[in-house]
Write an enzyme that holds these catalytic residues in place. Structure first.
Site, PDB file in Angstrom:
ATOM      1  N   TYR A  59       0.618  -1.547  -0.204  1.00 45.26           N
ATOM      2  CA  TYR A  59       0.382  -0.196   0.765  1.00 45.26           C
ATOM      3  C   TYR A  59       0.901   1.346  -0.046  1.00 45.26           C
ATOM      4  O   TYR A  59       0.905   1.862  -0.560  1.00 45.26           O
ATOM      5  CB  TYR A  59      -0.783  -0.247   1.439  1.00 45.26           C
ATOM      6  CG  TYR A  59      -2.498  -1.206   0.620  1.00 45.26           C
ATOM      7  CD1 TYR A  59      -3.151  -0.287  -0.230  1.00 45.26           C
ATOM      8  CD2 TYR A  59      -2.274  -2.190   1.552  1.00 45.26           C
ATOM      9  CE1 TYR A  59      -4.283  -1.150  -0.143  1.00 45.26           C
ATOM     10  CE2 TYR A  59      -3.211  -2.880   0.790  1.00 45.26           C
ATOM     11  CZ  TYR A  59      -4.430  -2.469   0.241  1.00 45.26           C
ATOM     12  OH  TYR A  59      -5.442  -3.337  -0.177  1.00 45.26           O
ATOM     13  N   GLN A  94     -15.623   3.071  -6.401  1.00 39.82           N
ATOM     14  CA  GLN A  94     -14.694   1.615  -5.395  1.00 39.82           C
ATOM     15  C   GLN A  94     -13.514   2.237  -5.722  1.00 39.82           C
ATOM     16  O   GLN A  94     -12.436   1.779  -4.672  1.00 39.82           O
ATOM     17  CB  GLN A  94     -15.204  -0.107  -6.372  1.00 39.82           C
ATOM     18  CG  GLN A  94     -16.172   0.229  -6.946  1.00 39.82           C
ATOM     19  CD  GLN A  94     -16.924  -1.143  -8.184  1.00 39.82           C
ATOM     20  OE1 GLN A  94     -16.389  -2.106  -7.184  1.00 39.82           O
ATOM     21  NE2 GLN A  94     -17.466  -0.620  -8.623  1.00 39.82           N
ATOM     22  N   ASN A  95     -13.024   2.690  -6.172  1.00 43.02           N
ATOM     23  CA  ASN A  95     -11.272   3.823  -6.232  1.00 43.02           C
ATOM     24  C   ASN A  95     -10.924   4.295  -4.737  1.00 43.02           C
ATOM     25  O   ASN A  95     -11.743   4.892  -4.559  1.00 43.02           O
ATOM     26  CB  ASN A  95     -11.011   4.284  -7.772  1.00 43.02           C
ATOM     27  CG  ASN A  95     -11.680   3.680  -8.815  1.00 43.02           C
ATOM     28  OD1 ASN A  95     -11.968   2.874  -9.179  1.00 43.02           O
ATOM     29  ND2 ASN A  95     -11.518   4.777  -9.840  1.00 43.02           N
ATOM     30  N   VAL A  96      -9.752   3.527  -4.529  1.00 43.73           N
ATOM     31  CA  VAL A  96      -8.825   4.162  -3.431  1.00 43.73           C
ATOM     32  C   VAL A  96      -8.483   5.659  -3.570  1.00 43.73           C
ATOM     33  O   VAL A  96      -7.503   6.386  -3.095  1.00 43.73           O
ATOM     34  CB  VAL A  96      -8.322   3.489  -2.412  1.00 43.73           C
ATOM     35  CG1 VAL A  96      -9.153   2.242  -2.051  1.00 43.73           C
ATOM     36  CG2 VAL A  96      -7.712   2.581  -3.491  1.00 43.73           C
ATOM     37  N   HIS A 112     -14.856   1.982  -0.771  1.00 43.87           N
ATOM     38  CA  HIS A 112     -13.681   0.924  -0.659  1.00 43.87           C
ATOM     39  C   HIS A 112     -12.998   2.089   0.245  1.00 43.87           C
ATOM     40  O   HIS A 112     -11.593   1.046   0.261  1.00 43.87           O
ATOM     41  CB  HIS A 112     -13.248   0.729  -1.721  1.00 43.87           C
ATOM     42  CG  HIS A 112     -14.098  -0.982  -1.735  1.00 43.87           C
ATOM     43  ND1 HIS A 112     -13.999  -1.455  -3.087  1.00 43.87           N
ATOM     44  CD2 HIS A 112     -15.278  -1.194  -1.853  1.00 43.87           C
ATOM     45  CE1 HIS A 112     -15.649  -2.177  -2.907  1.00 43.87           C
ATOM     46  NE2 HIS A 112     -16.034  -2.240  -2.479  1.00 43.87           N
ATOM     47  N   CYS A 139       0.181   7.473  15.342  1.00 42.53           N
ATOM     48  CA  CYS A 139      -1.293   8.107  14.822  1.00 42.53           C
ATOM     49  C   CYS A 139      -1.307   9.266  15.364  1.00 42.53           C
ATOM     50  O   CYS A 139      -1.133   9.591  16.394  1.00 42.53           O
ATOM     51  CB  CYS A 139      -2.076   7.538  15.918  1.00 42.53           C
ATOM     52  SG  CYS A 139      -3.649   8.393  14.969  1.00 42.53           S
ATOM     53  N   THR A 179     -16.371  -0.705 -14.202  1.00 46.25           N
ATOM     54  CA  THR A 179     -15.905  -1.387 -13.282  1.00 46.25           C
ATOM     55  C   THR A 179     -16.403  -2.435 -14.271  1.00 46.25           C
ATOM     56  O   THR A 179     -17.045  -3.340 -14.964  1.00 46.25           O
ATOM     57  CB  THR A 179     -17.177  -1.185 -11.599  1.00 46.25           C
ATOM     58  OG1 THR A 179     -16.980  -2.281 -11.300  1.00 46.25           O
ATOM     59  CG2 THR A 179     -17.948  -0.526 -11.950  1.00 46.25           C
ATOM     60  N   SER A 180     -15.829  -4.331 -13.123  1.00 45.59           N
ATOM     61  CA  SER A 180     -16.147  -5.527 -13.846  1.00 45.59           C
ATOM     62  C   SER A 180     -17.616  -6.020 -13.152  1.00 45.59           C
ATOM     63  O   SER A 180     -18.091  -7.185 -14.308  1.00 45.59           O
ATOM     64  CB  SER A 180     -15.219  -5.500 -13.665  1.00 45.59           C
ATOM     65  OG  SER A 180     -15.026  -6.364 -12.169  1.00 45.59           O
ATOM     66  N   ALA A 222     -12.980   4.867 -21.319  1.00 43.46           N
ATOM     67  CA  ALA A 222     -12.999   6.066 -20.359  1.00 43.46           C
ATOM     68  C   ALA A 222     -13.650   7.413 -21.379  1.00 43.46           C
ATOM     69  O   ALA A 222     -14.371   7.759 -21.158  1.00 43.46           O
ATOM     70  CB  ALA A 222     -13.567   5.780 -18.861  1.00 43.46           C
TER      71      ALA A 222
HETATM   72  P1  NAD Z   1     -11.623  -4.380 -12.110  1.00 43.89           P
HETATM   73  O1  NAD Z   1     -10.273  -4.071 -11.769  1.00 43.89           O
HETATM   74  O2  NAD Z   1     -11.988  -5.424 -11.480  1.00 43.89           O
HETATM   75  O3  NAD Z   1     -12.256  -4.192 -13.483  1.00 43.89           O
HETATM   76  C1  NAD Z   1     -11.809  -2.626 -14.359  1.00 43.89           C
HETATM   77  C2  NAD Z   1     -13.055  -2.319 -15.543  1.00 43.89           C
HETATM   78  O4  NAD Z   1     -12.953  -1.398 -16.323  1.00 43.89           O
HETATM   79  C3  NAD Z   1     -12.952  -3.535 -16.358  1.00 43.89           C
HETATM   80  O5  NAD Z   1     -14.142  -4.581 -16.574  1.00 43.89           O
HETATM   81  C4  NAD Z   1     -12.469  -3.458 -17.501  1.00 43.89           C
HETATM   82  O6  NAD Z   1     -13.110  -4.421 -18.514  1.00 43.89           O
HETATM   83  C5  NAD Z   1     -12.894  -2.441 -17.283  1.00 43.89           C
HETATM   84  N1  NAD Z   1     -11.860  -0.692 -18.134  1.00 43.89           N
HETATM   85  C6  NAD Z   1     -10.535  -1.282 -17.795  1.00 43.89           C
HETATM   86  N2  NAD Z   1     -10.141  -0.001 -18.759  1.00 43.89           N
HETATM   87  C7  NAD Z   1     -10.939   1.204 -18.815  1.00 43.89           C
HETATM   88  C8  NAD Z   1     -10.873   2.006 -19.794  1.00 43.89           C
HETATM   89  N3  NAD Z   1      -9.690   2.678 -19.992  1.00 43.89           N
HETATM   90  N4  NAD Z   1     -12.228   3.001 -19.957  1.00 43.89           N
HETATM   91  C9  NAD Z   1     -13.022   2.159 -19.356  1.00 43.89           C
HETATM   92  N5  NAD Z   1     -13.248   0.789 -18.624  1.00 43.89           N
HETATM   93  C10 NAD Z   1     -12.447   0.743 -18.765  1.00 43.89           C
HETATM   94  O7  NAD Z   1     -12.339  -3.108 -11.550  1.00 43.89           O
HETATM   95  P2  NAD Z   1     -13.175  -2.775 -10.109  1.00 43.89           P
HETATM   96  O8  NAD Z   1     -14.578  -3.161 -11.064  1.00 43.89           O
HETATM   97  O9  NAD Z   1     -12.932  -1.111  -9.629  1.00 43.89           O
HETATM   98  O10 NAD Z   1     -12.933  -3.654  -8.647  1.00 43.89           O
HETATM   99  C11 NAD Z   1     -11.745  -3.998  -8.583  1.00 43.89           C
HETATM  100  C12 NAD Z   1     -11.836  -3.562  -7.344  1.00 43.89           C
HETATM  101  O11 NAD Z   1      -9.801  -3.131  -7.010  1.00 43.89           O
HETATM  102  C13 NAD Z   1     -12.518  -2.145  -6.668  1.00 43.89           C
HETATM  103  O12 NAD Z   1     -12.963  -2.381  -5.306  1.00 43.89           O
HETATM  104  C14 NAD Z   1     -11.885  -1.431  -6.272  1.00 43.89           C
HETATM  105  O13 NAD Z   1     -11.565  -0.681  -5.104  1.00 43.89           O
HETATM  106  C15 NAD Z   1     -10.256  -1.865  -6.131  1.00 43.89           C
HETATM  107  N6  NAD Z   1      -8.764  -1.012  -7.263  1.00 43.89           N
HETATM  108  C16 NAD Z   1      -8.703   0.101  -7.373  1.00 43.89           C
HETATM  109  C17 NAD Z   1      -8.004   1.052  -8.065  1.00 43.89           C
HETATM  110  C18 NAD Z   1      -8.169   2.733  -7.581  1.00 43.89           C
HETATM  111  O14 NAD Z   1      -8.117   2.840  -6.838  1.00 43.89           O
HETATM  112  N7  NAD Z   1      -7.834   2.869  -8.889  1.00 43.89           N
HETATM  113  C19 NAD Z   1      -7.315  -0.107  -9.217  1.00 43.89           C
HETATM  114  C20 NAD Z   1      -7.337  -1.464  -9.111  1.00 43.89           C
HETATM  115  C21 NAD Z   1      -8.723  -1.705  -7.529  1.00 43.89           C
END
Ligand code: NAD
Length: 237
Positions: A59, A94-96, A112, A139, A179-180, A222
């Site tokens: 992390y 869902q992104n952090v 998340h 902390c 999102t997947s 996107a």
């Molecule tokens: P995932 O990695 O499971 O899926 C990503 C999805 O995005 C896929 O369906 C893929 O086809 C699509 N994708 C890839 N590139 C793209 C683009 N350029 N334009 C549009 N779509 C695109 O991610 P998720 O569904 O968010 O779930 C994964 C978990 O991982 C979440 O809980 C999240 O917290 C965490 N995560 C977060 C980050 C971040 O904060 N950026 C990065 C990786 C994972």
């Protein structure tokens, strides 16, 4: 007429900013890998209990990396929509990473957690954090060396589900971006929103596991799909 909008974003919205999604991370056959690590080894409470140094180092690396990345055109378009939309709007991410905020979006809910917060498991206070946690810093609130990343790991309960459900109940439009559809409970929001009467739209690079639940799926990057959708929505209003 569309008044209230809920937007769910996932790793795909940040992919073109250079932040790996889960699947991309392992390259070919790398599903379930993230930066060469198995998800179970770095993103579960059990992993943290077993090997805290490995998890904290992972992390620390991610936290440092996101600070070198920039929001892309999809984040910018969503920030534009947030600023202009007169009805209710919630970006549930869902992104952090903090790219929605850095693009200027205000109505963002991090279900998340966030890379740039550290959570003290002794006093329960969350503090802004940009540096490493591996060296067990104290902390800022209580001085105890019990900080962990404020990230919801697999097996933990996502944040603010009540607020998310309330927004889904009121939504006229639910849009899922990058999102997947593999990680619950977020993957279930489309069915909930649809059952409650919302129109549902997916914007994703490829058909997701939940594509069949949406009224409409648009496939592509996107940075192209999101600005085009936002432009059309704002022109209609
Ligand atoms: P995932 O990695 O499971 O899926 C990503 C999805 O995005 C896929 O369906 C893929 O086809 C699509 N994708 C890839 N590139 C793209 C683009 N350029 N334009 C549009 N779509 C695109 O991610 P998720 O569904 O968010 O779930 C994964 C978990 O991982 C979440 O809980 C999240 O917290 C965490 N995560 C977060 C980050 C971040 O904060 N950026 C990065 C990786 C994972």
């Amino acid at each position: 007429m569309i008044r209230n909008i809920v937007i769910l974003t996932g790793a795909g919205v940040s992919a073109e900013s250079g932040i790996d999604t889960f699947r991309d991370a392992g390259g070919q056959g790398g599903q379930g890998l993230w930066e060469q690590h198995r998800v179970e080894d770095v993103a579960t409470p059990e992993a943290f209990a077993r090997d805290p140094d490995l998890v904290l180092r992972f992390y620390d690396m991610r936290r440092a990396a996101i600070q070198t990345k920039q929001p892309n055109a999809a984040h910018a378009a969503l920030a534009r929509l947030d600023a202009a939309w007169p009805g209710r709007l919630l970006i549930v991410t869902q992104n952090v990473d903090d790219l929605h905020e850095r693009a200027g979006a205000r109505r963002v809910l991090h279900m998340h957690g966030e890379h740039l917060l550290a959570w003290c498991t002794a006093c329960d206070v969350r503090s802004p954090w940009t540096g490493p946690l591996l060296d067990r810093p104290p902390c800022p609130a209580c001085g105890t060396r019990a900080l962990r990343p404020d990230v919801v790991w697999f097996g933990e309960v996502p944040y603010r589900m009540d607020a998310i459900h309330a927004a889904l109940r009121d939504a006229d439009l639910f849009v899922s971006i990058g999102t997947s559809g593999a990680v619950y409970p977020a993957a279930g929001f489309v069915r909930l929103a649809r059952d409650l009467g919302a129109r549902t739209l997916e914007l994703n690079l490829e058909a997701s596991q939940g594509s069949r639940w949406f009224h409409e799926s648009r496939l592509g990057p996107a940075t192209e799909l999101v600005p085009a959708w936002v432009d059309r929505l704002l022109a209609q209003d």
